[in-house]
Design a protein around this motif. Structure first.
Motif, PDB file in Angstrom:
ATOM      1  N   GLN A 111       0.828  -1.202   0.000  1.00  0.00           N
ATOM      2  CA  GLN A 111       0.000   0.000   0.000  1.00  0.00           C
ATOM      3  C   GLN A 111       0.863   1.252   0.000  1.00  0.00           C
ATOM      4  O   GLN A 111       0.638   2.186  -0.760  1.00  0.00           O
ATOM      5  CB  GLN A 111      -0.907  -0.007   1.241  1.00  0.00           C
ATOM      6  CG  GLN A 111      -2.001  -1.063   1.196  1.00  0.00           C
ATOM      7  CD  GLN A 111      -3.068  -0.696   0.181  1.00  0.00           C
ATOM      8  OE1 GLN A 111      -3.534   0.443   0.137  1.00  0.00           O
ATOM      9  NE2 GLN A 111      -3.434  -1.645  -0.659  1.00  0.00           N
ATOM     10  N   TYR A 144       1.083   4.052  -3.042  1.00  0.00           N
ATOM     11  CA  TYR A 144       0.435   5.367  -2.944  1.00  0.00           C
ATOM     12  C   TYR A 144       1.297   6.466  -2.363  1.00  0.00           C
ATOM     13  O   TYR A 144       1.014   7.633  -2.565  1.00  0.00           O
ATOM     14  CB  TYR A 144      -0.854   5.232  -2.132  1.00  0.00           C
ATOM     15  CG  TYR A 144      -1.841   4.280  -2.772  1.00  0.00           C
ATOM     16  CD1 TYR A 144      -2.537   4.667  -3.927  1.00  0.00           C
ATOM     17  CD2 TYR A 144      -2.049   3.016  -2.256  1.00  0.00           C
ATOM     18  CE1 TYR A 144      -3.424   3.790  -4.532  1.00  0.00           C
ATOM     19  CE2 TYR A 144      -2.935   2.134  -2.858  1.00  0.00           C
ATOM     20  CZ  TYR A 144      -3.622   2.526  -3.999  1.00  0.00           C
ATOM     21  OH  TYR A 144      -4.496   1.678  -4.594  1.00  0.00           O
ATOM     22  N   TRP A 145       2.294   6.121  -1.611  1.00  0.00           N
ATOM     23  CA  TRP A 145       3.017   7.170  -0.897  1.00  0.00           C
ATOM     24  C   TRP A 145       4.406   7.460  -1.443  1.00  0.00           C
ATOM     25  O   TRP A 145       5.065   8.400  -1.044  1.00  0.00           O
ATOM     26  CB  TRP A 145       3.142   6.809   0.597  1.00  0.00           C
ATOM     27  CG  TRP A 145       1.846   6.964   1.347  1.00  0.00           C
ATOM     28  CD1 TRP A 145       0.625   7.231   0.816  1.00  0.00           C
ATOM     29  CD2 TRP A 145       1.683   6.856   2.749  1.00  0.00           C
ATOM     30  NE1 TRP A 145      -0.318   7.291   1.793  1.00  0.00           N
ATOM     31  CE2 TRP A 145       0.302   7.058   3.010  1.00  0.00           C
ATOM     32  CE3 TRP A 145       2.536   6.606   3.822  1.00  0.00           C
ATOM     33  CZ2 TRP A 145      -0.221   7.016   4.298  1.00  0.00           C
ATOM     34  CZ3 TRP A 145       2.021   6.564   5.097  1.00  0.00           C
ATOM     35  CH2 TRP A 145       0.646   6.768   5.331  1.00  0.00           C
ATOM     36  N   VAL A 198       3.501   8.602  -7.881  1.00  0.00           N
ATOM     37  CA  VAL A 198       2.823   9.732  -8.517  1.00  0.00           C
ATOM     38  C   VAL A 198       3.359  10.064  -9.897  1.00  0.00           C
ATOM     39  O   VAL A 198       2.621  10.169 -10.861  1.00  0.00           O
ATOM     40  CB  VAL A 198       2.844  10.986  -7.618  1.00  0.00           C
ATOM     41  CG1 VAL A 198       1.645  10.976  -6.713  1.00  0.00           C
ATOM     42  CG2 VAL A 198       4.154  11.088  -6.861  1.00  0.00           C
ATOM     43  N   PHE A 216       4.865  15.095  -0.030  1.00  0.00           N
ATOM     44  CA  PHE A 216       3.602  14.552   0.468  1.00  0.00           C
ATOM     45  C   PHE A 216       3.631  14.479   1.991  1.00  0.00           C
ATOM     46  O   PHE A 216       2.691  14.910   2.670  1.00  0.00           O
ATOM     47  CB  PHE A 216       3.360  13.174  -0.146  1.00  0.00           C
ATOM     48  CG  PHE A 216       2.312  12.358   0.545  1.00  0.00           C
ATOM     49  CD1 PHE A 216       0.977  12.743   0.511  1.00  0.00           C
ATOM     50  CD2 PHE A 216       2.646  11.204   1.246  1.00  0.00           C
ATOM     51  CE1 PHE A 216       0.009  11.973   1.143  1.00  0.00           C
ATOM     52  CE2 PHE A 216       1.678  10.442   1.879  1.00  0.00           C
ATOM     53  CZ  PHE A 216       0.367  10.828   1.828  1.00  0.00           C
ATOM     54  N   VAL A 219      -7.095  16.086  -1.559  1.00  0.00           N
ATOM     55  CA  VAL A 219      -6.240  15.113  -2.274  1.00  0.00           C
ATOM     56  C   VAL A 219      -5.275  14.441  -1.308  1.00  0.00           C
ATOM     57  O   VAL A 219      -5.130  13.214  -1.284  1.00  0.00           O
ATOM     58  CB  VAL A 219      -5.455  15.809  -3.401  1.00  0.00           C
ATOM     59  CG1 VAL A 219      -4.573  14.817  -4.147  1.00  0.00           C
ATOM     60  CG2 VAL A 219      -6.416  16.499  -4.355  1.00  0.00           C
ATOM     61  N   ILE A 220      -4.649  15.296  -0.495  1.00  0.00           N
ATOM     62  CA  ILE A 220      -3.710  14.759   0.480  1.00  0.00           C
ATOM     63  C   ILE A 220      -4.442  13.810   1.433  1.00  0.00           C
ATOM     64  O   ILE A 220      -3.973  12.719   1.760  1.00  0.00           O
ATOM     65  CB  ILE A 220      -3.068  15.912   1.302  1.00  0.00           C
ATOM     66  CG1 ILE A 220      -2.330  16.884   0.379  1.00  0.00           C
ATOM     67  CG2 ILE A 220      -2.150  15.357   2.384  1.00  0.00           C
ATOM     68  CD1 ILE A 220      -1.029  16.381  -0.166  1.00  0.00           C
ATOM     69  N   ASP A 236      -7.164  12.066   1.007  1.00  0.00           N
ATOM     70  CA  ASP A 236      -7.522  10.780   0.383  1.00  0.00           C
ATOM     71  C   ASP A 236      -6.305   9.882   0.240  1.00  0.00           C
ATOM     72  O   ASP A 236      -6.353   8.682   0.489  1.00  0.00           O
ATOM     73  CB  ASP A 236      -8.138  11.011  -0.997  1.00  0.00           C
ATOM     74  CG  ASP A 236      -9.597  11.435  -0.883  1.00  0.00           C
ATOM     75  OD1 ASP A 236     -10.142  11.311   0.231  1.00  0.00           O
ATOM     76  OD2 ASP A 236     -10.170  11.881  -1.893  1.00  0.00           O
ATOM     77  N   ARG A 237      -5.203  10.496  -0.171  1.00  0.00           N
ATOM     78  CA  ARG A 237      -3.990   9.706  -0.360  1.00  0.00           C
ATOM     79  C   ARG A 237      -3.541   9.119   0.976  1.00  0.00           C
ATOM     80  O   ARG A 237      -3.101   7.970   1.045  1.00  0.00           O
ATOM     81  CB  ARG A 237      -2.901  10.620  -0.927  1.00  0.00           C
ATOM     82  CG  ARG A 237      -1.694   9.849  -1.456  1.00  0.00           C
ATOM     83  CD  ARG A 237      -0.752  10.800  -2.165  1.00  0.00           C
ATOM     84  NE  ARG A 237       0.517  10.176  -2.431  1.00  0.00           N
ATOM     85  CZ  ARG A 237       1.589  10.836  -2.853  1.00  0.00           C
ATOM     86  NH1 ARG A 237       1.521  12.140  -3.047  1.00  0.00           N
ATOM     87  NH2 ARG A 237       2.715  10.203  -3.067  1.00  0.00           N
ATOM     88  N   TYR A 238      -3.695   9.917   2.020  1.00  0.00           N
ATOM     89  CA  TYR A 238      -3.311   9.435   3.348  1.00  0.00           C
ATOM     90  C   TYR A 238      -4.259   8.379   3.866  1.00  0.00           C
ATOM     91  O   TYR A 238      -3.871   7.282   4.244  1.00  0.00           O
ATOM     92  CB  TYR A 238      -3.240  10.616   4.320  1.00  0.00           C
ATOM     93  CG  TYR A 238      -3.010  10.204   5.745  1.00  0.00           C
ATOM     94  CD1 TYR A 238      -1.773   9.680   6.140  1.00  0.00           C
ATOM     95  CD2 TYR A 238      -4.023  10.301   6.697  1.00  0.00           C
ATOM     96  CE1 TYR A 238      -1.561   9.282   7.450  1.00  0.00           C
ATOM     97  CE2 TYR A 238      -3.811   9.905   8.016  1.00  0.00           C
ATOM     98  CZ  TYR A 238      -2.579   9.399   8.395  1.00  0.00           C
ATOM     99  OH  TYR A 238      -2.364   8.993   9.674  1.00  0.00           O
ATOM    100  N   GLY A 281      -6.550   6.573   2.413  1.00  0.00           N
ATOM    101  CA  GLY A 281      -6.692   5.337   1.619  1.00  0.00           C
ATOM    102  C   GLY A 281      -5.741   4.274   2.124  1.00  0.00           C
ATOM    103  O   GLY A 281      -6.134   3.118   2.382  1.00  0.00           O
ATOM    104  N   VAL A 282      -4.497   4.676   2.312  1.00  0.00           N
ATOM    105  CA  VAL A 282      -3.481   3.726   2.763  1.00  0.00           C
ATOM    106  C   VAL A 282      -3.705   3.350   4.218  1.00  0.00           C
ATOM    107  O   VAL A 282      -3.701   2.170   4.576  1.00  0.00           O
ATOM    108  CB  VAL A 282      -2.071   4.335   2.558  1.00  0.00           C
ATOM    109  CG1 VAL A 282      -1.019   3.470   3.223  1.00  0.00           C
ATOM    110  CG2 VAL A 282      -1.777   4.485   1.072  1.00  0.00           C
TER     111      VAL A 282
END
Lengths: 1074, 357
Positions: free
Chosen positions: B205, B209-210, B215, B230, B338-339, B341-343, B345-346
């Protein structure tokens, strides 16, 4: 200046790290031929250098081209000190000198170092431009083709067979030359490797010259051997058969060469059978007149055989000027005339030997086989003073060959086939051995009879019935030959005795041939050749080995030689007894591919005889083995004997079942004669010319003593019995033989696995001969067992060409090396046939069935008439199909049996049809392969990573399921490997394992560079292993040879002709190895 | 009498997969013979112990000879010494690089150094895996790490290309490399209940994503390094707990969604501030290397353990996390969607994976 050799160094890869500081290498290459050397630039700091050099050109004599190898040395450049050698590649130019072989050598070749083994690979390109040289006095023989294959190569036909060629060259061994001086192991090893390369090149050139002189263009069955005589030098010798070969044009329609297609000869026989069978005139009379009848009606051919022996005498009487007398030999002596003409054309004495190292022949070539002839001689090695005139070695071999020739003559034979020569050396004592099979050959091929070798494949009978078909074929063969007086039936003809019945050179039990009933046959037949494909065989064959170990006193020089030559006859006698007993135990009556190897050590002698036993339908059934006690007073003792007897009888019965030997025994019972006496006598022939240092033997066996009564009080016999009963049967699903093919198995799959296995055993001191024997025997048995276990994934499979080599590298050490090929076969024979040729088989099968039914109807018609021979024959046929045990001439039930036989046939016909229907459906899927295989092929293709072409290796002359389309030249390589860090390399086993793997890799790489995808007739002729564990050192020499070829799968051939779209799914080197 | 030398060499290298496994497992020859005998190898082909011993010795030697090649699998396909059909080559390589997850769990997050190698005896006795086998696995980890460390581009693909491994195995190796590179704390007692597969999932994960590679496809460095930017931006998420209005709004949105749907609704409602603070705090701390290494221990201590003691079911937790992260979208004042969701989600999938006994 008739040749220009060009070489280009492209690149290297996987080089070792030569500079510890940078973990890289600054590599450059030296290219050397003769005395000229070129160098590439240094490619700095890389393990995968790209030199991409210019073309280095050498302008040289073609003589040098033949003798010298191209030497490529890869070095690491060092600014301050001497450049370090990484390794070498020797390239044999010979394949490029023949227009029909390879045209270019191109590919990755392993860089080899005698101390470190393979160290990376180098990509090279080598070409040769040859100019025509018509100089009559030239010393080169470019263009003569060499084949290791001991039969006419697959894509050639023999226009003419010229005869025996032999040559030897000697030199000092650098190892011994330098022994007192300071030398590095690497320098010494490389000097030896190079010398042997040179010597074998020279030898090949000289043999080629002889061939050209004889008017031939090829050598078949080229057998080259090294004798490392130690201090007295190095001998490289070779024998072969000179031939004129012609390439079969590849435009032949694929169908004509297809194996499962019926061959012309078979077609010819079928109608013959139909016509002759109702008559079967032999069967009409009572037993005794029958014999007389056959006798008289075939007197012409009898006289023929007499003439042949007489003319043979002429041959020997006039060895050098036989030309004229050969001409007067009469009409029937045609073959001899031809032979004589060929042999006497040259004045050189060596040409007189009517020897053929071939072991397989085109149908019709081999007329009669007399038996094994062999000669041995013990010699003391002396220093070879003048290497250019190796007279002593030549003289030694000459003596032996003369003896072989005289033995053959005594057997009424004019030729020796399956001929081979070998040596065993221990210190300064050397045993020279030669053996072969005395035979009478057909004239057709000596003159200009073109032999289509494709026959060999196509003649294999389509085996519809597992046991019956051979019988049927045999009958057909004999009846067909009634029509053509000159033609001897192919199925049994070779068994008929070539010698004069009234003047038998040894006591033998002769009977009438069980196939044709017209000629005499011996009770047992031993040969050194392969089983002729046309031979009528009942059941399957198996490997039979006799093993013997005898202690001897340590002695020096002449005394040692005397001791050895005194021991030899006993050794041979016992080996022979063992072979005979083991043969009987398996219920068989003939040996093929017999190879007796005798090895000498300081304190012992080893004897190993290997052969493939079969039941020849033409020969009488072998009697059992009787055990007798000398003191019959004791009851328990009697019981012991009867127990043993029972055990033996059980084993025989079991073996008969195992090898599917159920000969039609009824025949004899009906005819009453000629029935072999239950206790058969076997033959003894001891050459009169036996001298103190020379032992010769034709066909050894017990003389006046009844051979197959083993007296238990006799310690030898106890040993024999022990040896008999300790042989383990082959595990289920395995067959084994030391010949090319196994009778009764035709449907090979493409899965083959060639392997080499080596074992060295250390014996404890102070063992008795008997103890040694057991150890040696167990050693061989265990080795076989291990092989079966290793290859268990290939079941059902047959180990073919099982070639054992024994040696005594040191006191108390026994070395056994085996090279063989395991080949899988399909159990479903019918299915396989269907697979191979689709509808053709269907048609074929139907015609086959019609024949069978026709035969059957005839039988039915004959039933009412009291026909004592044909009906029981038919009955036995039925019996074998229904596997009815007790066969009696019960006429009332006969009709029933016949009808049930018809049922059986119909059933079989049904399965045949079903089988072919299956294949048609699979062909609709555009793949002639069985599904499993095509799937695996496809999945293989998906791994695109592999850049190494698959190269198959086999000791056989063919590749199952494939057609050899081109011979690229002979592969003859010699390597030395030495280590001073034995423990670090995994001990002796690790060391040798790596070395053998490296040798395989180098052979494969050189074949691939020639553009080939297989090596056939591969053999490891030498594997000399020496160790010194205390010093952590070991050394090994290996010599291998074979023929590089290109093959294509038969499925591809077919798909190109039948279904073009499926052709794309296979490639010639499809990797379906196991 | 003794056998001094005993070799068998096939033109096509003979390989027995069962024996290969025994070799990989680090058995001695005599041990392997015993195991094979117990497995009934003697029934095949009328073998005896001697035959079996000889065969095992021979196979072990073959594997030992192959080992040098297996260490750089790309060589296997174009070496000349062993003729091995491609599918067998794949089998050899795949099996050679396979590892025990119990072992991998022990090594996870540790520095792949000599020091760790010395501890292998302890790991061996703890896990019951033969030391020889541990060494091979450890060396494989180290080797893969060393090779891909210097490569640009996507990690999993690099591993696959250089070691010719299957996708599944390459992903596991990516996780090991990722952990070794980031040196996450995994050895604490509280983390002992987590298996290798749990961590491998989380690593997957994080990588997906991170990281830098996740990206943009500009391949500059090892893409297992997390994207600095990020991580820095994550600080902005603090507003969710620091802004009272936003916190209340967020809470009411989540409560509205979950009312009657989860059993622990009242506890959730009461502790919403703590819940949210725990998750946001973890995010804001990630810029510091020390805290970053403690990501998993923080997740367990600050979030998972409290929920477990409150007896949240996994279903409740899933629902909560779902609405907790999605309802942020409706917070008009929040500008870091955005940040977030990215955070989340994982974090969400990691927590759910780690939420077990």
């Amino acid at each position: 200046m008739p040749g220009k050799l060009k070489a280009k160094i492209v690149a290297g890869r996987h080089l070792p790290i030569m500079d510890r500081a940078s973990d890289l290498t600054d590599a450059f290459v030296e290219v050397k031929f003769g005395n000229t050397t070129f160098k590439t630039d240094v490619y700095p700091k890389s393990l995968n250098p790209q030199w991409n050099s210019e073309w280095f050109k050498f302008e040289v004599d073609d003589e040098d081209l033949q003798d010298e190898p191209l030497q490529i040395t890869v070095l690491d450049h060092d600014t301050y000190s001497a450049n370090d050698a990484i390794g070498k590649v020797y390239i044999d130019i010979d394949p490029l000198l023949c227009s029909e072989a390879a045209t270019v050598i191109s590919g990755w070749l392993p860089i080899y170092d005698t101390i470190h083994g393979i160290r990376g690979e180098i990509n090279v390109l080598v070409k040769v431009d040859l100019f025509n040289d018509l100089n009559r006095f030239r010393q080169s023989s470019c263009g003569v083709k060499f084949f290791c294959t001991t039969s006419i190569p697959r894509c050639y036909r023999a226009v003419m067979v010229h005869g025996f060629v032999e040559e030897l060259v000697v030199n000092e061994d650098p190892e011994y030359q330098w022994i007192d001086r300071i030398r590095t192991p690497r320098a010494s090893n490389e000097a030896r490797q190079r010398l042997i390369f040179l010597m074998s090149g020279e030898l090949q050139r000289k043999i080629g010259l002889k061939v050209l002189e004889m008017g031939g263009n090829a050598v078949v069955g080229y057998l080259q051997c090294f004798d490392l005589e130690g201090e007295s030098g190095l001998v490289v010798r070779a024998i072969g058969t000179a031939c004129t070969l012609e390439k079969i044009s590849s435009t032949l329609p694929a169908t004509a060469t297809h194996p499962s297609n019926s061959s012309p000869s078979k077609d010819m026989k079928e109608p013959g059978f139909g016509e002759e069978a109702p008559g079967v005139p032999l069967s009409s009379g009572p037993p005794t007149p029958l014999r007389a009848q056959t006798f008289s009606s075939f007197s012409p051919s009898k006289s023929y055989s007499r003439q042949s022996s007489s003319s043979d005498t002429e041959l020997s009487l006039t060895p050098k000027t036989g030309m004229g007398s050969g001409g007067s030999a009469g009409k029937e002596a045609g073959p001899l005339k031809a032979l004589l003409r060929q042999q006497t054309q040259s004045a050189l004495e060596q040409r007189e030997y009517p020897f053929f190292p071939l072991t397989a022949f085109p149908p019709g070539f081999l007329l009669h086989v007399g038996g094994v002839v062999s000669a041995r001689s013990v010699k003391l090695l002396d220093r070879i003073h003048n290497p250019d005139e190796p007279e002593t070695r030549d003289a030694w071999w000459e003596e032996i060959r003369q003896e072989i020739k005289s033995h053959a003559k005594a057997l009424g034979c004019q030729a020796v086939v399956g001929y081979s020569e070998s040596t065993s050396i221990c210190e300064e004592v050397c045993i020279l051995s030669a053996s072969g099979t005395a035979a009478i050959l057909s004239s057709r091929f000596m003159q200009d009879g073109p032999l289509d070798t494709e026959h060999r494949l196509s003649r294999q009978p389509l085996c519809v019935f597992s046991t019956g078909s051979e019988r049927v074929e045999g009958d057909m063969g004999s009846s067909a030959s009634l029509g053509f007086e000159e033609v001897v039936s192919p199925g049994c003809g070779f068994c008929h005795i070539p010698y004069d019945e009234l003047n038998i050179p040894f006591p033998a039990q002769l009977t009438y041939c069980y196939c044709c009933r017209r000629y005499k046959v011996p009770d047992v037949l031993f040969t050194t050749i392969d089983l002729p494909t046309e031979a009528n065989v009942t059941g399957k064959g198996c490997l039979i080995q006799a093993r013997l170990c005898r202690t001897k006193k340590k002695a020096q020089g002449e005394g040692n030689a005397t001791v050895i030559s005194n021991l030899l006859p006993f050794l041979e006698y016992e080996l022979h007894t063992q072979l005979m007993n083991k043969l009987k135990l398996r219920g068989m009556n003939a040996l093929f591919g017999l190879r007796i190897q005798i090895s000498i050590g300081e304190t012992m002698l080893l004897g190993l005889a290997s052969a493939t036993g079969v039941y020849l339908t033409a020969l009488p059934s072998p009697g059992g083995i009787q055990i007798a006690g000398k003191t019959p007073s004791d009851i328990t003792y009697e019981q012991h004997i009867s127990n043993m007897q029972k055990k033996i009888n059980d084993t025989i019965a079991k073996n008969k079942e195992l090898y599917e030997i159920n000969p039609p025994e009824v025949v004899e019972e009906i005819i009453g004669s000629p029935i072999p006496e239950p206790r058969q006598r076997s033959r003894l022939f001891r050459s009169q010319s036996e001298s103190s240092d020379e032992v010769s033997e034709l066909d050894l066996s017990h003389g006046k003593k009844d051979a197959f009564v083993l007296e238990i009080d006799d310690t030898d016999a106890v040993e024999d019995i022990h040896a008999l009963l300790t042989d383990f049967p082959t595990p289920a699903g395995f067959y084994s033989c030391n010949t090319e093919i196994m009778p009764g198995i035709q449907n090979w799959t493409s899965a083959i696995q060639m392997f080499t296995s080596v074992r060295v055993f250390r014996l404890n001191a102070s063992l008795t001969s008997q103890g040694l024997n057991k150890i040696f025997s167990d050693l061989c048995e265990n080795l076989l067992k291990s092989l079966y276990f290793k290859l268990r994934s290939m079941v059902p499979c047959c180990l073919c060409h099982l070639n054992f080599t024994v040696a005594i590298p040191e006191d108390e050490l026994i070395q056994v090396a085996v090279t063989a090929v395991a080949m899988s076969f399909d159990k479903e024979q019918l299915l396989e046939n269907g697979k191979q040729s689709g509808e053709k088989t269907l048609i074929k099968a139907i015609t086959e069935n019609d024949e069978q039914l026709q035969f059957n109807l005839e039988l039915n018609a004959e039933t009412p008439s009291p026909n004592p021979l044909s009906s029981p024959k038919g009955l036995s046929e039925v019996g074998s199909h229904l596997s009815a045990r007790a066969l009696s001439v019960d006429y009332s039930s006969f009709a029933d049996r016949c009808s049930s036989w018809i049922e059986q046939l119909k059933l079989k016909a049904h399965t045949i049809r079903r089988g072919s229907v299956k294949t048609t459906s699979s062909m609709e899927k555009a793949s002639p392969l069985p599904e499993g295989r095509s799937r695996s092929l496809r999945s293989n293709r998906s791994y695109s990573g592999s850049s190494v072409a698959v190269v198959k290796m086999t000791p056989l002359s063919f590749i199952p399921g494939a057609k050899i389309i081109k011979y690229l030249g002979i592969i003859n390589m010699f390597f030395i490997r030495e280590t001073t860090s034995l423990r670090e390399e995994g001990g002796v086993s690790g060391f040798l394992h790596t070395f053998i793997a490296e040798v395989f890799a180098m052979v494969r790489a050189h074949v691939a560079a020639l553009g080939g995808n297989a090596v056939v007739s591969y053999s490891m002729k030498e594997c000399v292993f020496m160790e010194n564990p205390n010093k952590n050192q070991a050394q090994c020499l290996i010599n291998v040879s074979g023929d590089a070829v290109i093959f294509v799968r038969e499925s591809e051939l077919e798909s190109t002709s039948v279904q073009t779209q499926s052709a794309t799914t296979h490639t010639s080197n499809g990797a379906e190895g196991t | 009498m003794s056998t001094e030398l005993d070799v068998f060499v096939g033109n096509t290298t003979v390989l027995d997969e069962d024996v290969y496994q025994l070799w990989l497992d680090g058995h001695t020859v005599s041990n392997a013979v015993r195991i094979r005998m117990e497995a009934g190898a003697l029934q095949e082909c009328e073998a005896n112990a001697e035959v079996l011993h000889s065969d095992t010795m021979d196979q072990f030697r073959t594997f030992q000879m192959c080992e040098r090649l297996l260490q750089s699998p790309s060589k296997v396909a174009n070496q000349l010494l062993f003729q091995i059909p491609p599918h067998r080559q794949t089998m050899l390589i795949e099996r050679y690089y396979e590892f025990d997850s119990v072992f991998a769990r022990e090594v996870l997050g540790k520095k792949l150094s000599k020091g760790t190698k010395k501890d292998l005896d302890d790991i061996s006795s703890k896990t019951g895996i033969a030391l020889k086998c541990c060494r091979r696995q450890f060396d494989n980890f180290k080797h893969v790490f060393k090779v891909v460390e210097e490569l640009k581009g996507p990690l999993v693909e690099n591993i696959q290309r250089h070691f010719l491994l299957s996708d599944v195995l390459a992903r596991d190796y990516a996780a090991i490399v990722f952990f070794a590179n980031s040196r996450f704390e995994t050895g604490k007692r509280k983390l002992q209940y987590l298996s290798f597969q749990d961590f491998a999932f989380c690593a997957g994960q994080l990588i997906s994503y991170w990281t830098v590679g996740a990206v943009n496809n500009v391949m500059e460095d090892l893409d297992v390094d997390l994207e600095k930017e990020f991580l820095h931006d994550l600080k902005d998420l603090k507003v969710l707990v620091n802004d009272k209005d936003m916190l209340d709004q967020h809470k009411s949105l989540v409560c509205a969604q979950l009312r009657g749907k989860i059993k622990v609704f009242s506890e959730m409602e009461a502790s919403f501030k703590n819940l949210s603070r725990a998750l946001v705090n973890i995010a804001s701390k990630l810029t510091h290397t020390k805290d970053f290494r403690d990501l998993f221990i923080d997740l367990v201590e600050k979030f998972i353990e409290p929920r477990r003691s409150d007896k949240w079911t996994i279903g409740d937790l899933r629902l909560f996390l779902k609405h907790y992260s999605s309802s942020v979208h409706t917070l008009e004042a929040f500008r870091h969607q955005v940040i977030w969701d990215r955070y989340m989600g994982v974090i969400k999938s990691c927590i759910l994976k780690m939420y077990h006994d």
